[in-house]
Design an enzyme around this catalytic site. Sequence first.
Site, PDB file in Angstrom:
ATOM      1  N   CYS A  38      -6.154  17.868   5.785  1.00 30.67           N
ATOM      2  CA  CYS A  38      -5.849  19.272   5.493  1.00 30.67           C
ATOM      3  C   CYS A  38      -4.948  19.786   6.606  1.00 30.67           C
ATOM      4  O   CYS A  38      -4.737  19.106   7.597  1.00 30.67           O
ATOM      5  CB  CYS A  38      -7.128  20.109   5.509  1.00 30.67           C
ATOM      6  SG  CYS A  38      -8.349  19.545   4.324  1.00 30.67           S
ATOM      7  N   ARG A  53       0.226  17.875   4.139  1.00 28.63           N
ATOM      8  CA  ARG A  53      -1.090  17.384   4.539  1.00 28.63           C
ATOM      9  C   ARG A  53      -2.139  17.574   3.437  1.00 28.63           C
ATOM     10  O   ARG A  53      -3.268  17.070   3.548  1.00 28.63           O
ATOM     11  CB  ARG A  53      -1.564  18.120   5.789  1.00 28.63           C
ATOM     12  CG  ARG A  53      -0.652  17.954   6.977  1.00 28.63           C
ATOM     13  CD  ARG A  53      -1.190  18.685   8.165  1.00 28.63           C
ATOM     14  NE  ARG A  53      -2.450  18.134   8.617  1.00 28.63           N
ATOM     15  CZ  ARG A  53      -2.571  17.088   9.404  1.00 28.63           C
ATOM     16  NH1 ARG A  53      -1.510  16.474   9.853  1.00 28.63           N
ATOM     17  NH2 ARG A  53      -3.748  16.630   9.760  1.00 28.63           N
ATOM     18  N   TRP A  74      -6.771  19.345   1.226  1.00 26.62           N
ATOM     19  CA  TRP A  74      -6.769  18.104   0.462  1.00 26.62           C
ATOM     20  C   TRP A  74      -8.238  17.725   0.363  1.00 26.62           C
ATOM     21  O   TRP A  74      -8.829  17.256   1.334  1.00 26.62           O
ATOM     22  CB  TRP A  74      -5.958  17.031   1.182  1.00 26.62           C
ATOM     23  CG  TRP A  74      -5.701  15.850   0.313  1.00 26.62           C
ATOM     24  CD1 TRP A  74      -4.721  15.709  -0.617  1.00 26.62           C
ATOM     25  CD2 TRP A  74      -6.456  14.641   0.282  1.00 26.62           C
ATOM     26  NE1 TRP A  74      -4.827  14.493  -1.232  1.00 26.62           N
ATOM     27  CE2 TRP A  74      -5.871  13.821  -0.703  1.00 26.62           C
ATOM     28  CE3 TRP A  74      -7.564  14.185   0.966  1.00 26.62           C
ATOM     29  CZ2 TRP A  74      -6.369  12.555  -0.999  1.00 26.62           C
ATOM     30  CZ3 TRP A  74      -8.059  12.924   0.679  1.00 26.62           C
ATOM     31  CH2 TRP A  74      -7.458  12.124  -0.303  1.00 26.62           C
ATOM     32  N   ASN A 120     -10.161  21.075   9.573  1.00 22.89           N
ATOM     33  CA  ASN A 120      -9.580  19.813   9.131  1.00 22.89           C
ATOM     34  C   ASN A 120     -10.449  18.713   9.708  1.00 22.89           C
ATOM     35  O   ASN A 120     -10.627  18.648  10.924  1.00 22.89           O
ATOM     36  CB  ASN A 120      -8.138  19.677   9.638  1.00 22.89           C
ATOM     37  CG  ASN A 120      -7.584  18.287   9.393  1.00 22.89           C
ATOM     38  OD1 ASN A 120      -7.924  17.652   8.394  1.00 22.89           O
ATOM     39  ND2 ASN A 120      -6.752  17.809  10.288  1.00 22.89           N
ATOM     40  N   GLY A 121     -10.993  17.858   8.833  1.00 20.46           N
ATOM     41  CA  GLY A 121     -11.855  16.781   9.315  1.00 20.46           C
ATOM     42  C   GLY A 121     -13.042  16.616   8.387  1.00 20.46           C
ATOM     43  O   GLY A 121     -13.034  17.130   7.268  1.00 20.46           O
ATOM     44  N   GLU A 137       2.191  -8.203  -2.859  1.00 17.38           N
ATOM     45  CA  GLU A 137       2.375  -6.803  -2.462  1.00 17.38           C
ATOM     46  C   GLU A 137       3.715  -6.622  -1.732  1.00 17.38           C
ATOM     47  O   GLU A 137       4.435  -5.648  -1.970  1.00 17.38           O
ATOM     48  CB  GLU A 137       1.185  -6.373  -1.588  1.00 17.38           C
ATOM     49  CG  GLU A 137       1.242  -4.977  -1.008  1.00 17.38           C
ATOM     50  CD  GLU A 137       1.363  -3.866  -2.036  1.00 17.38           C
ATOM     51  OE1 GLU A 137       1.259  -4.116  -3.237  1.00 17.38           O
ATOM     52  OE2 GLU A 137       1.613  -2.721  -1.608  1.00 17.38           O
ATOM     53  N   LYS A 154       6.601  -4.142  -3.083  1.00 17.54           N
ATOM     54  CA  LYS A 154       7.164  -3.065  -2.242  1.00 17.54           C
ATOM     55  C   LYS A 154       8.678  -3.168  -2.221  1.00 17.54           C
ATOM     56  O   LYS A 154       9.382  -2.191  -2.387  1.00 17.54           O
ATOM     57  CB  LYS A 154       6.665  -3.194  -0.818  1.00 17.54           C
ATOM     58  CG  LYS A 154       5.526  -2.512  -0.221  1.00 17.54           C
ATOM     59  CD  LYS A 154       4.952  -1.232  -0.615  1.00 17.54           C
ATOM     60  CE  LYS A 154       4.575  -1.042  -2.040  1.00 17.54           C
ATOM     61  NZ  LYS A 154       3.206  -0.755  -2.315  1.00 17.54           N
ATOM     62  N   GLU A 203      10.338  -2.379  -5.761  1.00 21.29           N
ATOM     63  CA  GLU A 203      10.274  -1.008  -6.293  1.00 21.29           C
ATOM     64  C   GLU A 203      11.146  -0.016  -5.532  1.00 21.29           C
ATOM     65  O   GLU A 203      11.615   0.949  -6.106  1.00 21.29           O
ATOM     66  CB  GLU A 203       8.834  -0.505  -6.444  1.00 21.29           C
ATOM     67  CG  GLU A 203       8.111  -0.136  -5.186  1.00 21.29           C
ATOM     68  CD  GLU A 203       6.700   0.395  -5.434  1.00 21.29           C
ATOM     69  OE1 GLU A 203       6.475   1.107  -6.419  1.00 21.29           O
ATOM     70  OE2 GLU A 203       5.814   0.105  -4.603  1.00 21.29           O
ATOM     71  N   HIS A 216       6.064 -26.552  -7.725  1.00 16.15           N
ATOM     72  CA  HIS A 216       5.940 -26.684  -9.178  1.00 16.15           C
ATOM     73  C   HIS A 216       6.990 -25.862  -9.920  1.00 16.15           C
ATOM     74  O   HIS A 216       6.870 -25.643 -11.117  1.00 16.15           O
ATOM     75  CB  HIS A 216       4.527 -26.266  -9.619  1.00 16.15           C
ATOM     76  CG  HIS A 216       3.457 -27.125  -9.033  1.00 16.15           C
ATOM     77  ND1 HIS A 216       3.241 -28.432  -9.421  1.00 16.15           N
ATOM     78  CD2 HIS A 216       2.568 -26.879  -8.045  1.00 16.15           C
ATOM     79  CE1 HIS A 216       2.251 -28.948  -8.710  1.00 16.15           C
ATOM     80  NE2 HIS A 216       1.833 -28.017  -7.861  1.00 16.15           N
ATOM     81  N   LYS A 238       4.693   8.619  -9.153  1.00 15.71           N
ATOM     82  CA  LYS A 238       3.584   8.339  -8.234  1.00 15.71           C
ATOM     83  C   LYS A 238       2.319   7.978  -8.995  1.00 15.71           C
ATOM     84  O   LYS A 238       1.577   7.094  -8.611  1.00 15.71           O
ATOM     85  CB  LYS A 238       3.350   9.564  -7.335  1.00 15.71           C
ATOM     86  CG  LYS A 238       2.259   9.374  -6.301  1.00 15.71           C
ATOM     87  CD  LYS A 238       2.657   8.354  -5.251  1.00 15.71           C
ATOM     88  CE  LYS A 238       1.521   7.980  -4.333  1.00 15.71           C
ATOM     89  NZ  LYS A 238       1.711   6.645  -3.735  1.00 15.71           N
TER      90      LYS A 238
HETATM   91  O1  M6R Z   1      -2.899   5.537  -8.450  1.00 13.60           O
HETATM   92  P1  M6R Z   1      -3.105   4.079  -8.734  1.00 13.60           P
HETATM   93  O2  M6R Z   1      -3.605   3.332  -7.542  1.00 13.60           O
HETATM   94  O3  M6R Z   1      -3.988   3.862  -9.919  1.00 13.60           O
HETATM   95  O4  M6R Z   1      -1.674   3.537  -9.087  1.00 13.60           O
HETATM   96  C1  M6R Z   1      -1.484   2.215  -9.476  1.00 13.60           C
HETATM   97  C2  M6R Z   1      -0.023   1.836  -9.476  1.00 13.60           C
HETATM   98  O5  M6R Z   1       0.699   2.658 -10.343  1.00 13.60           O
HETATM   99  C3  M6R Z   1       0.579   1.943  -8.076  1.00 13.60           C
HETATM  100  O6  M6R Z   1      -0.126   1.190  -7.147  1.00 13.60           O
HETATM  101  C4  M6R Z   1       2.045   1.463  -8.085  1.00 13.60           C
HETATM  102  O7  M6R Z   1       2.098   0.095  -8.337  1.00 13.60           O
HETATM  103  C5  M6R Z   1       2.732   1.819  -6.767  1.00 13.60           C
HETATM  104  N1  M6R Z   1       3.997   2.429  -7.030  1.00 13.60           N
HETATM  105  C6  M6R Z   1       2.962   0.639  -5.886  1.00 13.60           C
HETATM  106  O8  M6R Z   1       3.575   0.963  -4.680  1.00 13.60           O
END
Ligand code: M6R
Length: 609
Positions: free
Chosen positions: A2, A27, A74, A98-99, A482, A486, A489, A505, A604
């Site tokens: 927060c 925040r 938050w 905040n905390g 992962e 990253k 994307e 393979h 997001k």
């Molecule tokens: O909010 P969620 O963790 O359910 O979201 C899942 C995916 O949409 C999310 O992790 C997505 O792959 C990200 N953009 C990866 O960086």
Amino acid sequence: MCGIIGYIGRRNAVPILISSLKRLEYRGYDSAGIAFFMNGRIEMRRCAGKIKDLESSIKGQRLRGPLGIGHTRWATHGRPTEENAHPHRAGGVVVVHNGIIENYLELKESLIKRGHRFRSETDTEVACHLISSCLQKGLNLEEATREALRHIRGAYALAIISESEPDKIIAVKKDSPLVIGLGRDEFFVASDIPAFLNHTRDVVIPDNGEIAVVTGQGVRFTDMDGRPLKKKTLRITWSPRMAEKGGYRHFMLKEIFEQPRAIADTIRGRVFPEKGEVNLKEFSLDSRMLRGFKKIFLVACGTSWHAALVGKYMIEGMARVPCEVDIASEFRYRRPIIPEDCLVIVITQSGETADTLAAQREARRQGAMVLSICNVVGSTSSREADAVFYTHSGPEIGVASTKAFTSQLVALYILSIALARARGVLDAAEAVELFNELLSLPEKVEKALGLNDYIKKIARRFYKVRDFLYLGRGINYPIALEGALKLKEISYIHAEGYPAGEMKHGPIALIDDNVPVLTIVPNDELYEKMLSNIEEVRSRGGRVIAVTTGDNKRISDVASWTIFLPESNYYLMPVIFSIPMHLLAYHIAVLRKCNVDQPRNLAKSVTVE
Ligand code: M6R
């Protein structure tokens, strides 16, 4: 996470509080409020939603006062409603926080027995009641705050005002950020410097356990026993514009660097390290329940699915319970057989991902118990689950998930220990050792972040390539996936994560000078095998970036670039290996001039199927 703000001075506090809160909105932004003195009384205005909603709700009202506090929330304890929005009040005492107050339930219970009436579901409200009851014993506000804090466990940055002493703000800090701004005849209290950067650049940063008494004449600092302290004033060189993302160029970079704090917050209050036990009550779980599960399903999307893959290694390795991992969008269409006595763990940062919610509903329809590992309090997943493990990563704004991912791994580690303890396959001494390693994790992640400049250099060498290969084995294979996700994307480079042993393979056919290969090489029993894989790449002209730990010096002879990270135990290495994956993807995307925080075609939170 927060944001708190306080102002005292000759100007009207109300517009200053509102504009400072806007600067702290990164925040948290689910509800907000302000409290200020007007005609000798404290007035409060709060609302669910963003600061602009608070602003429009007070538009046209003639609100003025020389002193006030404010908050942007938050949610952690209690839904994002007006009742739960800060400031909170008990009698004439008003507080923003905040905390997390860890022992708020026991404090609340005892205050209720003594006749206190609570209006919100928050942990913060206990602080107002405690201070107010100390004031009633005849203490002044500063003494009452000090006395109340002796009963509070947890993390806090608090700003407190009281109708009994309308000339001051008391601010205290323990494990949550707090800064004091020194202007000309005006003073500020805030979670972060950006909040008041357009008014002053002179700041004092209190340490843990310090109290600031802020009046219109100046600021006095004391320790918890009331002893006066001399504090240094710092002159900040940032410009207000830089500060909009907390001084970072992108939210993603800020979130990468927040990981030590996010991990520490996810651990705090969840474990009893000296006893080797997990605080199961936090998640509405108990040992009997955990003993009963014959099988566990882990279901998630995207980055959260990668966390699930690591979770399988953790749960099977530590607790010896068989696990199945499913991509949420596939789960219900494969007509899964969900036996009785199984637990379904869904992992989701947002708690709103449509595919994950559908999988969660399917699991519940078939009678399974669902535990949600989720970052957003009050989200659909958390509301529909039987039990919730909130990661306390704070709001994640960058589309590429970073700090939420490593906090999910920490949550899975804690749950695995809980399962293992409940099932009697891990004794207390072993659990203590695993917790000790966990407690040192934020510091190790901090060290890994110290490699930022070196990783930027590597990025400069590779940002023009079209393809990238990431290799890992075992528990670190999901980290290769992962790393590749990253990169693709946010930089739009085609990248693939592969189990290193599978390369021969098929994918080995891709290797040449134009396809760099990032290899994850922990110091474990597969170390020699990873070295052979690297040799295979090299002998086909491939350029290798090796990510390894401090002890693996042989690696630098075979790799073109070697990133040496701090060492942790087998289960926590994936957290540390994630850091260079984040940083490399980030710097490559920046060099390619991509929109890092809002990559094309993505959102997001994916709330459609
Ligand atoms: O909010 P969620 O963790 O359910 O979201 C899942 C995916 O949409 C999310 O992790 C997505 O792959 C990200 N953009 C990866 O960086």
